[in-house]
Write an enzyme that holds these catalytic residues in place. Structure first.
Site, PDB file in Angstrom:
ATOM      1  N   TYR A  32       0.826  -1.211   0.000  1.00 24.75           N
ATOM      2  CA  TYR A  32       0.000   0.000   0.000  1.00 24.75           C
ATOM      3  C   TYR A  32       0.861   1.262   0.000  1.00 24.75           C
ATOM      4  O   TYR A  32       0.894   2.005  -0.977  1.00 24.75           O
ATOM      5  CB  TYR A  32      -0.906   0.045   1.246  1.00 24.75           C
ATOM      6  CG  TYR A  32      -1.863  -1.100   1.428  1.00 24.75           C
ATOM      7  CD1 TYR A  32      -2.259  -1.914   0.367  1.00 24.75           C
ATOM      8  CD2 TYR A  32      -2.394  -1.372   2.683  1.00 24.75           C
ATOM      9  CE1 TYR A  32      -3.156  -2.961   0.560  1.00 24.75           C
ATOM     10  CE2 TYR A  32      -3.294  -2.410   2.887  1.00 24.75           C
ATOM     11  CZ  TYR A  32      -3.669  -3.203   1.819  1.00 24.75           C
ATOM     12  OH  TYR A  32      -4.550  -4.230   2.033  1.00 24.75           O
ATOM     13  N   SER A  33       1.574   1.496   1.113  1.00 28.06           N
ATOM     14  CA  SER A  33       2.269   2.763   1.326  1.00 28.06           C
ATOM     15  C   SER A  33       3.410   2.976   0.335  1.00 28.06           C
ATOM     16  O   SER A  33       4.063   2.025  -0.098  1.00 28.06           O
ATOM     17  CB  SER A  33       2.835   2.820   2.750  1.00 28.06           C
ATOM     18  OG  SER A  33       1.796   2.825   3.696  1.00 28.06           O
ATOM     19  N   SER A  38      -1.795   5.802  10.767  1.00 30.92           N
ATOM     20  CA  SER A  38      -1.247   6.367  12.002  1.00 30.92           C
ATOM     21  C   SER A  38      -2.357   6.755  12.980  1.00 30.92           C
ATOM     22  O   SER A  38      -3.537   6.835  12.629  1.00 30.92           O
ATOM     23  CB  SER A  38      -0.400   7.602  11.676  1.00 30.92           C
ATOM     24  OG  SER A  38      -1.247   8.639  11.198  1.00 30.92           O
ATOM     25  N   GLU A  68      -7.134  -5.434   8.826  1.00 28.38           N
ATOM     26  CA  GLU A  68      -5.806  -5.169   9.380  1.00 28.38           C
ATOM     27  C   GLU A  68      -5.932  -4.467  10.733  1.00 28.38           C
ATOM     28  O   GLU A  68      -5.234  -4.799  11.695  1.00 28.38           O
ATOM     29  CB  GLU A  68      -4.987  -4.304   8.415  1.00 28.38           C
ATOM     30  CG  GLU A  68      -3.575  -4.044   8.921  1.00 28.38           C
ATOM     31  CD  GLU A  68      -2.780  -3.096   8.037  1.00 28.38           C
ATOM     32  OE1 GLU A  68      -1.577  -2.936   8.307  1.00 28.38           O
ATOM     33  OE2 GLU A  68      -3.355  -2.502   7.106  1.00 28.38           O
ATOM     34  N   SER A  72       5.582  -5.378   5.590  1.00 28.65           N
ATOM     35  CA  SER A  72       5.986  -6.401   6.560  1.00 28.65           C
ATOM     36  C   SER A  72       6.176  -7.752   5.886  1.00 28.65           C
ATOM     37  O   SER A  72       5.362  -8.152   5.058  1.00 28.65           O
ATOM     38  CB  SER A  72       4.933  -6.541   7.664  1.00 28.65           C
ATOM     39  OG  SER A  72       4.726  -5.323   8.333  1.00 28.65           O
TER      40      SER A  72
END
Length: 402
Positions: free
Chosen positions: A123-124, A369, A243, A160
């Site tokens: 994603y990021s 976040s 998630e 991850s």
């Protein structure tokens, strides 16, 4: 009615335990007659019995059970340390494909995903962290058999366990001429191919579970799109909800750290002779209460996610767990006193406290976040005005980068 429910749960528990007695070796922690080093045969057996994804429909390896029945199975599996449990909650790739994938995609991928093939999150990006809709990884369609394929180029970060992954849940730009949320597609992306470079990121905890991913003209079949072309933002919300469910239930513990029957802070205070300190007892009690409150909130959120496929309540749970982890690390430091400054193998409690303190920041950032969770809670739960985004309705091609 209540007695009927209890009897039903007892019948289910009896059935599950009987099945495990036949097929699972409690002492060796593997399937009877199986090699512990190869979990796939056990995962296959578990899947075929309907216990890997009990809430899913029988057509897709489940048993069509409700969430209360699934919790009964989960409790037994956890008690007997059975691997492969509750994948209808914890296997992000499989859950996303099951919820929003086409029947053909489910047929092709689900069994593999549920029997050992791990999925990471792509994603990021360096310029699209909190604003995931700003992704610039591009996916360009090329004609070919079976609907053609997409050529992927771009960069992802904070992924991850990418080295272990068979698939990546990839967010990529497929239309640059519409506003940013409308031109994104969601792919199940094969990771083991040319054009995919994985670089580990060294973390403050000494681990390297996060990675940068550089993708250069890698390929993904067009049939591996989840949901609609350019409809990836909707799919992402379902994936993120699960998630946040996982992160809201608690962080991954340090490898080799044994679980206690007592709350960890109680055990720590007991070992260091601080359990009779009234101030510390109050702080420990508050920490335990926060965990219990969050567990109740997560049960409410799970019921909503099973009914609707997503839930903004997951943001409450994830934000609460972030607060819990930082708060418990602070209380642990107070219990240890000056010993909290020590580290290394000979100072186990201090080392664990320092590890947990550093690891807490992962939960404050991953999955969106703390600041993003507060925005979601304010806008979607409390109904407050949306934060202003000057580029929200602008064709993405015209949005400035960086």
């Amino acid at each position: 009615m209540e007695n009927n429910v209890r009897e039903s749960e007892l019948d289910l528990a009896t059935e599950v335990n009987a099945w495990l007695d036949t097929h699972w070796d409690d002492e060796k922690r593997c399937g009877k007659g199986m090699d512990k080093s190869d979990p796939k045969p056990w995962l296959e057996k578990l899947l075929d019995a309907g216990y890997a994804v009990p809430t899913w429909s029988p057509e897709w390896y489940g048993r069509g059970l409700n969430s209360a029945q699934a919790r009964t199975i989960d409790r037994i599996f956890r008690k007997r340390k059975v691997i492969g449990r509750s994948q209808d909650r914890y296997n992000l790739g499989a859950v996303t494909v099951y919820r929003l994938g086409s029947p053909e995609l489910k047929t092709e991928l689900l069994r593999d995903m549920l029997t050992g093939s791990f999925s990471c999150l792509l994603y990021s990006e360096p310029n699209a962290g909190s604003d995931l809709a700003g992704v610039r990884t591009k996916a360009e369609w090329q004609a070919g058999p079976d609907g053609g394929e997409y050529v992927i180029s771009g960069q992802k970060v904070w992924t991850s366990n990418a080295n272990e992954a068979t698939y990546g849940m990839l967010l990529a730009r497929t239309d640059w001429d519409v506003p940013k949320h409308g031109g994104i597609s969601f792919f199940i992306f094969p990771m083991k191919q040319a054009g995919v470079e994985i670089r580990p990121i060294n973390q403050i905890t000494g681990e390297s579970e996060f990675n940068e991913i550089f993708i250069t003209e890698a390929r993904v079949p067009a049939r591996f799109i989840v949901g609609e072309l350019n409809g990836g933002w909707k799919v992402l919300q379902t994936a993120l909800a699960y998630e946040r469910l996982i992160m809201g239930e608690g962080a991954t513990e340090r490898q080799g750290k044994e679980k206690s029957k007592l709350p960890p802070l109680v055990e720590l205070a007991k070992r260091h002779g601080k359990l009779d300190d009234p101030v510390l007892r109050q702080k420990i009690a508050q920490a335990v209460a926060y965990r219990q409150l969050n567990a109740l909130n997560m049960q409410r959120a799970k019921a909503e996610i099973l009914a609707n496929g997503s839930s903004s309540l997951m943001s409450l749970g994830k934000l609460a767990m972030s607060r819990i982890q930082h708060g418990e690390a602070k209380v642990a430091a107070e219990i240890l006193g000056t010993a909290s400054l020590l580290d290394g193998e000979e100072f186990t409690d201090s080392s664990d406290m320092n590890f947990d303190s550093a690891k807490a920041y992962m939960n404050s950032i991953g999955g969106g976040s703390d600041q993003i969770q507060r925005n979601i809670i304010s806008e979607r739960i409390l109904g407050m005005p949306r934060e202003m985004e000057v580029d929200r309705n602008m064709p993405f091609r015209d949005v400035k980068s960086g």
